[in-house]
Design an enzyme around this catalytic site. Structure first.
Site, PDB file in Angstrom:
ATOM      1  NE  ARG A 185      -2.238  -2.692   3.545  1.00  0.00           N
ATOM      2  CZ  ARG A 185      -3.518  -2.974   3.787  1.00  0.00           C
ATOM      3  NH1 ARG A 185      -4.417  -2.027   3.695  1.00  0.00           N
ATOM      4  NH2 ARG A 185      -3.890  -4.186   4.124  1.00  0.00           N
ATOM      5  CG  ASP A 254      -4.477   2.692   6.183  1.00  0.00           C
ATOM      6  OD1 ASP A 254      -4.667   3.916   6.292  1.00  0.00           O
ATOM      7  OD2 ASP A 254      -5.261   1.844   6.624  1.00  0.00           O
TER       8      ASP A 254
END
Length: 487
Positions: A185, A254
């Site tokens: 991510r 995230d």
């Protein structure tokens, strides 16, 4: 944790080996009374897994992480993230585990990852658990997204654990087993950058290049090329969301993948009445992640990725910034081009039509949809009927009939292709009231509504008798819709 006797299942540990600083070896919590609720048999077959084996007790143990193949190294992954704009340098898999990497028969490497598998060192104050409803929501929505052709993580299975999870009320617990190209991510890069270890940051970028954007390895500046590839992938992904009315709900850094796959289906929903201000998430009180904000928020998240990668662009920070800014500035035109291309397809416009003609047509339609709060999915599907001469189903959705008639005349003059429209405009999306109906029933032990919903949304372009209610918007008395993360 025990070792599963699955000689046919091999789980690699390349992430844990390449990036041990970002991988905490961990094991899933025991499940008192595991029961397989739903198994994605087509995905299992695609992965080279035997559905019959997965349904057996040993297979269910694999899907909950309580028994893994010999040599597997389950880990909780470390990452950071900007959550609603505020930076947290240490987030990570608080209730999740990367069991390892599968290599499918086509040679593609996929992560096998769990949610709801118990507390990890990243759990902070959470219990590490998940309830049946939110895990089934991810199963339904991610499989609907895959059927729509939108890059996404996939749900392999949901298993009830037999453990009670305490939220506002006691709920039955569950574990989701999902598959992704990877779980790297923007927040992963932020974590490595925040450590101050440039060698770690470089290793992470090398893993991302090898796993997702191999062409970058041959570029003059591989790490800048990696960044440009992520910008492109995210521009195209968010454009696809906007074309079907998908609202992610928690678009923190995230929750933005380097692969360009949609991930972490928490308080997500599909918009019905077209309105850029639409917010469903109960925690998004300020509307940061409203439907219409998703492109600009994604751009903001990509700016944070650029900041994290600066040490790899150049030794001198000013020079690194000078390289990053033009790369980030590619996002808006790429997003705009992806939106126009997608909407041109939805409207059945002829190939090669000048953007100067197509863009005002699309913009004018979106303004009409917004002004009259028209149901996006119903309208786009009905519009193909208008291309065939049956205008009423689409026209009757508007209050501003004169405005729509003017737009319609301009559009029909271009000779739209109704059959092409039917191939890209879904009949069925996960309507919010039907999702809630299915999740409520499943929580109470009745899986029939869930399977009926999945039947509709996993074949979204084909209208079928008996599924009419799955194509209709929520009734008026459904009220204001709010969704929850489930943590």
């Amino acid at each position: 944790m025990t070792v599963a006797p699955h000689e046919t299942v091999v789980l690699g540990s390349s992430f844990a080996r390449a990036l041990p600083e970002m991988a905490v070896p961990w094991q899933a919590a025991e499940t008192p009374d595991p029961t397989l609720l739903v198994l994605n048999e087509p995905l299992a077959a695609e992965l080279g897994l035997d559905p019959a084996e997965l349904r057996a007790p040993d297979g269910v143990a694999l899907l909950t992480g309580t028994a893994v193949p010999a040599g597997a190294t389950p880990v909780a992954m470390a990452y950071a993230g900007h959550q609603f704009g505020g930076f947290n340098p240490r987030l990570g898999d608080g209730r999740a585990l990367l069991l390892g990497e599968l290599t499918d028969p086509a040679g593609r490497v996929r992560d096998l990852h769990l949610k709801g598998s118990g507390r990890t060192p990243f759990a902070r104050g959470g219990d590490g658990l998940a309830a049946v409803g939110p895990m089934l929501r991810e199963h339904v929505v991610s499989e609907a997204m895959a059927a729509l052709g939108i890059p996404t993580t996939r749900s392999l299975a949901v298993v009830a654990t037999g453990r009670t999870v305490r939220r506002e009320t006691p709920l039955p617990g569950a574990v989701l087993a999902r598959v992704a190209s990877s779980h790297l991510r923007v927040g992963s890069v932020q974590y490595a950058a925040a450590s101050g270890d440039v060698a770690l940051l470089r290793r992470l970028a090398d893993v991302a290049i090898a796993r997702h954007h191999p062409a970058a390895a041959d570029a003059e500046q591989p790490y800048l090329a990696l960044y440009e590839a992520v910008v492109t992938a995210q521009a195209e992904l968010v454009a696809r969301w906007m074309q079907v009315g998908f609202v992610h709900g928690v678009l923190n850094t995230d929750n933005v993948t380097l692969s360009g796959e949609s991930i972490d289906y928490g308080p997500c929903a599909f918009m019905e009445a077209y309105d850029p201000a639409t917010v469903y998430s109960s925690i998004d009180t300020g509307g940061r992640y409203a439907f219409g904000n998703q492109p600009v928020v994604t751009e903001w998240n990509l700016a944070r990725l650029a900041e994290a990668l600066l040490p790899l662009f150049a030794d001198d920070q000013e020079q690194a910034v000078a390289l990053a800014v033009p790369a980030l500035e590619r996002f808006r035109p790429q997003y705009g081009a992806a939106m126009l291309t997608g909407w041109a397809a939805k409207l059945g416009l002829p190939a090669g039509l000048d953007d100067a003609v197509a863009a005002p047509l699309v913009e004018g339609l979106l303004a009409l949809l917004h002004a009259d709060h028209v149901d996006l999915t119903s309208f786009c599907r009905a519009l193909a009927g208008a291309a065939r001469g049956d205008v009423a189903p689409a026209r009757d959705l508007f209050l501003d009939l004169a405005g729509f008639d003017t737009w319609l005349a301009s559009w029909r003059a271009l000779g739209p292709d109704a059959d092409a429209m039917d191939r890209v405009n879904p009949v069925y999306v996960p309507r919010n009231h039907l999702v809630e109906e299915a999740l409520t029933a499943a929580t109470d032990g009745d899986l029939a509504p869930l399977h009926r919903l999945l039947e509709a949304v996993t074949d979204p372009f084909t209208p079928r008798p008996g599924l009419e209610r799955y194509a209709a918007p929520a009734p008026v008395d459904f009220g204001v819709y709010r969704t929850f993360c489930g943590t």
